[in-house]
Design a protein around this motif. Structure first.
Motif, PDB file in Angstrom:
ATOM      1  N   GLU A   1      46.908  40.214  44.717  1.00 32.33           N
ATOM      2  CA  GLU A   1      45.994  39.458  43.859  1.00 32.33           C
ATOM      3  C   GLU A   1      46.539  39.347  42.442  1.00 32.33           C
ATOM      4  OE1 GLU A   1      42.227  41.340  43.989  1.00 32.33           O
ATOM      5  OE2 GLU A   1      41.887  40.967  46.130  1.00 32.33           O
ATOM      6  N   GLU A   2      46.006  38.371  41.690  1.00 34.28           N
ATOM      7  CA  GLU A   2      46.341  38.206  40.284  1.00 34.28           C
ATOM      8  C   GLU A   2      45.263  38.864  39.430  1.00 34.28           C
ATOM      9  OE1 GLU A   2      49.042  36.796  38.877  1.00 34.28           O
ATOM     10  OE2 GLU A   2      49.880  36.540  40.888  1.00 34.28           O
TER      11      GLU A   2
ATOM     12  N   SER B   1      42.231  39.265  36.978  1.00 33.14           N
ATOM     13  CA  SER B   1      41.128  38.330  36.743  1.00 33.14           C
ATOM     14  C   SER B   1      40.932  38.040  35.256  1.00 33.14           C
ATOM     15  CB  SER B   1      39.825  38.874  37.332  1.00 33.14           C
ATOM     16  OG  SER B   1      39.536  40.158  36.806  1.00 33.14           O
ATOM     17  N   LEU B   2      41.451  38.903  34.377  1.00 35.74           N
ATOM     18  CA  LEU B   2      41.338  38.696  32.940  1.00 35.74           C
ATOM     19  C   LEU B   2      42.315  39.610  32.221  1.00 35.74           C
ATOM     20  CD1 LEU B   2      39.208  41.094  31.314  1.00 35.74           C
ATOM     21  CD2 LEU B   2      38.098  40.404  33.420  1.00 35.74           C
TER      22      LEU B   2
END
Length: 201
Positions: A166-167, A169-170
């Motif tokens: 995953e990347e 989120s913030l």
């Protein structure tokens, strides 16, 4: 090596570049697009960061004169309490100046973009307290300990994201400050305030 790292971190542009490269690998041209600075200036600051062992090249694109390297960060924009104890007052001032500019600009950007107050659980507080020397050392140990906790959390996040693919989120900015302030009352610059004109009745 500490002298070179200190020199590398004693400029707010280099601190911002290092922050970007600690987030992801970038080429000089990509950094230019992010920061809006001239490419020769970006390349100059990259050399200073590389000399200070704060970044390293990881991949090359193209050949000959067209070759362009991508870079990643290898150090954080921080010095330990032990590092700071060995610095001259002038060196401390230059380092503090560059880091404060980076923090203030980051906060201003977040406020302008609306992300500063986007989350109800964001933290923003400041406290002035009178302390003795023992209390000062306790606070130093507490802030050093919190920094270690933040870096451990960051390491766990990186491992989790790598495992899941995953990347993030913030992006968040964690700023730790503990410094001596002059005794009250603080001198203030005279402030001119213009009252709004009253409309004629």
């Amino acid at each position: 090596m500490l002298d070179k790292r200190l020199k590398a971190l004693s400029h707010d542009v280099r601190v911002e570049i290092l922050s970007l490269l600690n987030e992801r690998t970038l080429t000089p041209r990509q950094i230019r697009e992010e920061m809006g600075l001239d490419l020769p200036l970006i390349e100059y600051h990259l050399r200073k960061l590389e000399d200070g062992s704060c970044i390293r090249s990881v991949e090359v694109f193209g050949e000959g004169e067209e070759a362009e390297y991508s870079f990643t960060g290898t150090e954080r924009a921080l010095l330990t309490t032990e590092d700071m104890e060995g610095l001259s007052l002038g060196s401390k001032k230059r380092l503090s100046h560059s880091l404060l500019l980076f923090v203030l600009e980051g906060a201003a950007r977040a406020q302008q973009a609306g992300t500063l107050d986007a989350r109800d659980d964001r933290h923003l507080s400041t406290t002035k307290i009178p302390v003795d020397e023992m209390g000062w050392r306790e606070l130093v140990n507490a802030t050093d300990g919190f920094l270690e906790t933040v870096l451990e959390i960051e390491e766990r996040i990186a491992k989790r994201l790598e495992a899941t693919g995953e990347e993030p989120s913030l992006t968040t900015m964690v700023t730790i400050m503990n410094f001596e302030v002059p005794p009250a009352p603080w001198p203030r610059e005279p402030r001119r305030e213009v009252l709004p004109r009253r409309s004629p009745e």
